[in-house]
Scaffold this active site. Structure first.
Site, short mmCIF file in Angstrom:
data_model
loop_
_atom_site.label_atom_id
_atom_site.label_comp_id
_atom_site.label_asym_id
_atom_site.label_seq_id
_atom_site.Cartn_x
_atom_site.Cartn_y
_atom_site.Cartn_z
N ALA A 9 0.85 -1.19 0.00
CA ALA A 9 0.00 0.00 0.00
C ALA A 9 0.89 1.25 0.00
CB ALA A 9 -0.90 -0.02 1.23
N GLN A 55 1.58 3.50 2.12
CA GLN A 55 2.41 3.72 3.32
C GLN A 55 2.98 2.37 3.80
OE1 GLN A 55 3.69 6.06 5.29
NE2 GLN A 55 2.92 7.77 4.07
N SER A 56 3.37 1.52 2.87
CA SER A 56 3.75 0.16 3.23
C SER A 56 5.04 0.07 4.06
CB SER A 56 3.91 -0.65 1.94
OG SER A 56 4.54 -1.88 2.21
N ASN A 57 4.93 -0.55 5.23
CA ASN A 57 6.12 -0.85 6.03
C ASN A 57 6.95 -1.93 5.35
OD1 ASN A 57 5.32 0.75 8.42
ND2 ASN A 57 3.68 -0.76 8.56
N CYS A 96 7.32 -2.39 2.14
CA CYS A 96 8.13 -1.77 1.08
C CYS A 96 9.32 -1.04 1.69
CB CYS A 96 7.28 -0.80 0.25
SG CYS A 96 6.13 -1.66 -0.86
#
Ligand SMILES: *Cc1c(COP(=O)(O)O)cnc(C)c1O
Length: 332
Positions: free
Chosen positions: A74, A76-78, A80
């Site tokens: 997403a 705000q992906s942690n 990623c």
């Protein structure tokens, strides 16, 4: 389970702390004794659960000769953020495909994890609408990368395949070892349940070693039955990879879906209460999307006497606090 037979990079060199949180437990009425497994303190830029999974996924990528990692998440992906962080550490390129699950939520100059993508020098970001075929989108990026002579490797969303989930089977064994050496026993474990690798791996590690510690998963997006099936399928696949002889029974998977609110990543009042309460009693930071909603679920279960009085409950803190800075208005 003999986990030494699986290639890993050894990103997790020391066990993460198990922290007693008596002030927080008291604020919940003192009915149970809560302990927090601090996976938010794992190594890797700003920490969090994906480090345990990437330990195995990136080892597999390197073994296959890759020099470039492609993954998705997403906006705000942690996941990623941590995939990029470990790729940087390994001297590999990293390309991200971001799914805009909430229309308009992608911001070119976004804060939180998005800021860190840029700070750590992501090679490219492709933003696609919610509901896109993420694997297909990553394959397109992969073809482009190949045409420049690089060797890409695709890690699925959340690193939630049997390779990544192995990291949480290892965590289950780590917890048991710590409990034994600290002469502590826990009666229940609560984990967030998202792309499912954390929940599935933990079930495999606990079941495969006959630990008899029940696990409650708190959903962050899906309905109970859908999520339980996803977790179970991944647990079965992971157990097979790890050589667990018995098939994981479906009744080992329990999910709660009443704390999702209006949808993935959308704030709820109980999430805000949970984030504030833990910050103000124990100075531990949760996040708005995963650990905040999971803790809201745990708080509600305590209030509704889901756990017998006096029991020891462990909450797995999976990290994510950089996302707080993309939600400042929610907490003001
Ligand atoms: C990804 C993530 C989770 C969920 O873990 P899954 O393995 O995807 O189910 C929980 N908390 C945080 C902070 C995460 O980034």
């Amino acid at each position: 389970m003999n986990l030494t037979q699986f290639p890993r990079r050894n990103y997790v060199q020391d066990p993460t702390p198990i922290e007693a949180v008596p002030t927080f437990s008291k604020a919940l009425g003192g009915k149970i004794n809560l302990f927090i497994k601090r996976d938010d303190l794992l190594p890797g830029c700003a920490g969090g659960n994906k480090t345990r999974k990437l330990d195995y996924c990136i080892a597999d990528a390197l073994e296959k000769g890759a020099d470039t990692i492609i993954t998705c998440g997403a906006v705000q992906s942690n996941h990623c953020r941590l995939t990029l962080a470990w790729a940087v550490k390994e001297g590999m390129d990293c390309h991200l495909v971001l799914e805009e699950r909430v229309p308009g939520s992608y911001k070119e100059n976004g804060s939180g994890n998005h800021f860190l993508f840029q700070l750590m020098g992501v090679k490219s970001i492709t933003v696609v609408p919610g509901g896109s075929d993420m694997l297909g989108e990553m394959e397109q990026v992969s073809e482009k990368v190949k045409s420049t002579g690089k060797k890409p490797y695709i890690i699925p969303g959340g690193a939630s395949n049997a390779i990544g989930a192995t990291g949480y089977a290892a965590c289950a064994l780590e917890i048991q070892h710590q409990l034994f050496s600290q002469n502590l026993s826990i009666d229940h474990l609560v984990v967030p349940s998202g792309s499912a690798g954390t929940h599935a791996g933990m079930v495999v590690g606990m079941y495969g070693s006959n630990a008899n510690i029940p696990i409650a998963g708190i959903n962050v997006s899906r309905k109970k039955q859908v999520q339980e099936e996803i977790v179970h399928n991944l647990a079965v696949e992971t157990a097979k990879r790890l050589g667990v002889r018995e098939k994981i029974p479906a009744d080992q998977i329990t999910c709660f879906d009443n704390y999702v609110g209006a949808g993935y990543s959308l704030p709820t009042d109980s999430m805000i209460e949970a984030v504030k309460l833990l910050a103000r009693t124990e100075s531990i930071l949760l996040d708005p999307v995963y650990s905040g909603k999971a803790m809201a679920g745990m708080i509600d279960l305590v209030r509704n006497d889901y756990f017998s009085p006096g029991t020891n409950v462990m909450f797995l803190h999976t990290g994510g606090s950089p996302a707080l800075y993309a939600y400042l208005d929610t907490f003001r």
